[in-house]
Design a protein around this motif. Sequence first.
Motif, short mmCIF file in Angstrom:
data_model
loop_
_atom_site.label_atom_id
_atom_site.label_comp_id
_atom_site.label_asym_id
_atom_site.label_seq_id
_atom_site.Cartn_x
_atom_site.Cartn_y
_atom_site.Cartn_z
N SER A 130 -18.24 -14.51 29.56
CA SER A 130 -19.47 -15.23 29.88
C SER A 130 -20.66 -14.27 29.96
O SER A 130 -21.78 -14.63 29.59
N TYR A 190 -21.71 -13.76 26.47
CA TYR A 190 -22.43 -14.94 25.99
C TYR A 190 -23.87 -14.93 26.51
O TYR A 190 -24.81 -15.15 25.75
N PHE A 191 -24.05 -14.68 27.81
CA PHE A 191 -25.39 -14.66 28.37
C PHE A 191 -26.22 -13.52 27.80
O PHE A 191 -27.43 -13.66 27.62
N MET A 240 -25.99 -12.34 24.74
CA MET A 240 -26.35 -12.63 23.36
C MET A 240 -27.27 -13.83 23.21
O MET A 240 -28.10 -13.89 22.31
N ARG A 241 -27.14 -14.84 24.07
CA ARG A 241 -27.82 -16.11 23.85
C ARG A 241 -28.91 -16.46 24.84
O ARG A 241 -29.75 -17.28 24.54
N ASP A 242 -28.89 -15.93 26.02
CA ASP A 242 -29.77 -16.39 27.09
C ASP A 242 -31.13 -15.71 27.00
O ASP A 242 -31.29 -14.58 27.42
N THR A 243 -32.10 -16.41 26.44
CA THR A 243 -33.47 -15.89 26.37
C THR A 243 -34.41 -16.88 27.01
O THR A 243 -34.20 -18.10 26.98
N PRO A 266 -35.00 -11.58 27.21
CA PRO A 266 -33.71 -12.00 27.77
C PRO A 266 -33.77 -12.14 29.29
O PRO A 266 -34.42 -11.36 29.97
#
Length: 73
Positions: free
Chosen positions: A18, A21-22, A24-27, A33
């Motif tokens: 997780s 994931y955060f 790479m994806r959480d912006t 980021p």
Amino acid sequence: MKWFVLAAFLAIIGSLGSALYFMMRDTGQDGRPKTSNMARALAFRVGFSILLFVCILVAWKLGYIHPTGIPLK
């Protein structure tokens, strides 16, 4: 005890996944980021690792598990 260790390892790997994931994806809306979710996931991973180590140490001290290394002669 085996199931507890397996569940703890799965929690550690899940928390690490997780965090990935955060990362790479959480912006945010400004394109930068947000690291709070990733830091929280990594903090949980460290907490799970410490808890697993302490539980294994306590189980060894109480005699629930025994080392099975190379026997001393």
